[in-house]
Scaffold this motif. Structure first.
Motif, PDB file in Angstrom:
ATOM      1  N   TYR A 194      -2.953  13.112  -1.058  1.00  0.00           N
ATOM      2  CA  TYR A 194      -1.936  12.890  -0.867  1.00  0.00           C
ATOM      3  C   TYR A 194      -0.663  13.473   0.022  1.00  0.00           C
ATOM      4  O   TYR A 194      -0.627  14.840  -0.800  1.00  0.00           O
ATOM      5  N   ILE A 195      -1.092  13.743   1.333  1.00  0.00           N
ATOM      6  CA  ILE A 195       0.477  14.517   1.779  1.00  0.00           C
ATOM      7  C   ILE A 195       1.650  14.126   1.439  1.00  0.00           C
ATOM      8  O   ILE A 195       1.837  15.516   1.294  1.00  0.00           O
ATOM      9  N   GLN A 196       1.704  12.834   1.875  1.00  0.00           N
ATOM     10  CA  GLN A 196       3.213  12.530   1.250  1.00  0.00           C
ATOM     11  C   GLN A 196       3.570  10.997   0.469  1.00  0.00           C
ATOM     12  O   GLN A 196       2.656  10.519   0.868  1.00  0.00           O
ATOM     13  N   SER A 197       3.919  11.048  -0.299  1.00  0.00           N
ATOM     14  CA  SER A 197       3.406  10.112  -1.085  1.00  0.00           C
ATOM     15  C   SER A 197       4.602   9.743  -1.730  1.00  0.00           C
ATOM     16  O   SER A 197       5.705  10.890  -3.198  1.00  0.00           O
ATOM     17  N   PRO A 198       6.382   9.442  -1.038  1.00  0.00           N
ATOM     18  CA  PRO A 198       7.847   9.457  -1.862  1.00  0.00           C
ATOM     19  C   PRO A 198       7.807   8.460  -2.444  1.00  0.00           C
ATOM     20  O   PRO A 198       6.961   7.187  -3.394  1.00  0.00           O
ATOM     21  N   VAL A 199       9.022   8.632  -3.268  1.00  0.00           N
ATOM     22  CA  VAL A 199       9.042   7.804  -4.934  1.00  0.00           C
ATOM     23  C   VAL A 199       8.759   6.694  -4.007  1.00  0.00           C
ATOM     24  O   VAL A 199       9.801   6.123  -2.931  1.00  0.00           O
TER      25      VAL A 199
ATOM     26  N   ILE B  48       1.104   0.064  -2.207  1.00  0.00           N
ATOM     27  CA  ILE B  48       2.343  -1.012  -1.391  1.00  0.00           C
ATOM     28  C   ILE B  48       3.497   0.776  -1.448  1.00  0.00           C
ATOM     29  O   ILE B  48       3.616   1.300  -2.713  1.00  0.00           O
ATOM     30  N   ASN B  49       4.222   0.397  -0.384  1.00  0.00           N
ATOM     31  CA  ASN B  49       5.319   1.900   0.431  1.00  0.00           C
ATOM     32  C   ASN B  49       6.490   1.580   0.024  1.00  0.00           C
ATOM     33  O   ASN B  49       7.088   0.647   0.769  1.00  0.00           O
ATOM     34  N   ASN B  50       6.852   1.148  -1.282  1.00  0.00           N
ATOM     35  CA  ASN B  50       8.097   0.876  -1.235  1.00  0.00           C
ATOM     36  C   ASN B  50       9.649   1.420  -0.960  1.00  0.00           C
ATOM     37  O   ASN B  50      10.144   1.970  -1.784  1.00  0.00           O
ATOM     38  N   SER B  51       9.032   2.577   0.045  1.00  0.00           N
ATOM     39  CA  SER B  51      10.048   3.681   0.357  1.00  0.00           C
ATOM     40  C   SER B  51      10.472   3.274   1.143  1.00  0.00           C
ATOM     41  O   SER B  51      10.225   2.398   2.295  1.00  0.00           O
ATOM     42  N   THR B  52      11.589   4.643   1.678  1.00  0.00           N
ATOM     43  CA  THR B  52      12.253   4.211   3.125  1.00  0.00           C
ATOM     44  C   THR B  52      11.768   5.540   3.982  1.00  0.00           C
ATOM     45  O   THR B  52      12.258   5.977   5.329  1.00  0.00           O
ATOM     46  N   LEU B  53      10.371   6.693   3.516  1.00  0.00           N
ATOM     47  CA  LEU B  53       9.390   7.308   4.109  1.00  0.00           C
ATOM     48  C   LEU B  53       8.153   7.245   4.060  1.00  0.00           C
ATOM     49  O   LEU B  53       7.786   6.236   3.418  1.00  0.00           O
ATOM     50  N   PRO B  54       7.434   7.407   5.027  1.00  0.00           N
ATOM     51  CA  PRO B  54       5.699   7.024   5.478  1.00  0.00           C
ATOM     52  C   PRO B  54       4.930   8.338   4.232  1.00  0.00           C
ATOM     53  O   PRO B  54       5.364   8.703   3.721  1.00  0.00           O
ATOM     54  N   ARG B  55       3.796   6.996   3.941  1.00  0.00           N
ATOM     55  CA  ARG B  55       3.081   7.314   2.857  1.00  0.00           C
ATOM     56  C   ARG B  55       1.937   8.198   3.902  1.00  0.00           C
ATOM     57  O   ARG B  55       1.609   7.365   4.825  1.00  0.00           O
ATOM     58  N   TYR B  56       1.347   9.096   3.934  1.00  0.00           N
ATOM     59  CA  TYR B  56       0.860  10.181   4.534  1.00  0.00           C
ATOM     60  C   TYR B  56      -0.685  10.246   3.731  1.00  0.00           C
ATOM     61  O   TYR B  56       0.006  11.307   2.162  1.00  0.00           O
ATOM     62  N   GLN B  57      -1.876  10.295   3.898  1.00  0.00           N
ATOM     63  CA  GLN B  57      -3.249  11.089   2.543  1.00  0.00           C
ATOM     64  C   GLN B  57      -4.030  10.861   3.927  1.00  0.00           C
ATOM     65  O   GLN B  57      -4.272  10.744   4.615  1.00  0.00           O
TER      66      GLN B  57
END
Length: 167
Positions: free
Chosen positions: A112-117, A147-156
């Motif tokens: 996980y590179i970016q795993s936002p809240v 599921i990405n319930n954030s305002t940022l992309p999830r990167y992995q």
């Protein structure tokens, strides 16, 4: 989902952000917010496990890998024999529906590179909220979704291969 290690990967986010428009969108209508870019495999568009593994003699770093020098350097620092390496992006408010994949006899790793809240990964009924830098292994034959319930992309980074050992 087994957590293997935690790495400092925050410095890699800028590479993903700078190349976010290079990712290829999923052809599955329900997962249109999901996209990928192959760094090591047949070519940068081929993200199908079976196709890549059946043609493993022709796998190598793709031209897209030149756009991610820090990410590639990080991955090469891991003691690992790649079968393929795919970058994945899940847009804000995006989801990947529940599904299973063949394991093909290899471990599947997610870095996980970016795993936002607000991002959740569910596997076999167990909901996980990974953090930036978490490296996990899953059995892809178990039902899973994201599921990405954030305002940022999830990167992995997703990769297949033999057992991983940190250097």
């Amino acid at each position: 989902m087994t957590k293997l290690a935690h790495h400092d990967v925050d410095y890699l986010i800028s590479e993903f952000d700078a190349n976010a428009d290079r990712f290829y969108h999923s052809t599955v209508e329900s997962d249109k917010e999901w996209s990928s870019l192959t760094l090591y495999g047949i070519d940068e568009k081929t993200s199908k496990t079976k196709t890549t593994l059946e043609n493993s003699a022709s796998t190598d770093w793709t031209p897209a890998s030149l756009l991610f020098p820090k990410t590639v350097a990080f991955l090469k620092n891991l003691d690992f024999k790649y079968k393929f390496v795919i970058l994945q992006k899940l847009d804000p408010k995006g989801k990947v529906e529940m599904h299973t994949d063949p394991s093909d006899g290899y471990d599947r790793y997610f870095l996980y590179i970016q795993s936002p809240v607000g991002f959740e990964f569910e596997i076999d009924g167990d909901i996980k909220k990974p953090s930036n830098g978490d490296l996990v292994v899953i059995d892809p034959s178990l039902p899973h979704r994201a599921i990405n319930n954030s305002t940022l992309p999830r990167y992995q980074v997703m990769f297949y291969g033999d057992k991983l050992v940190d250097k």
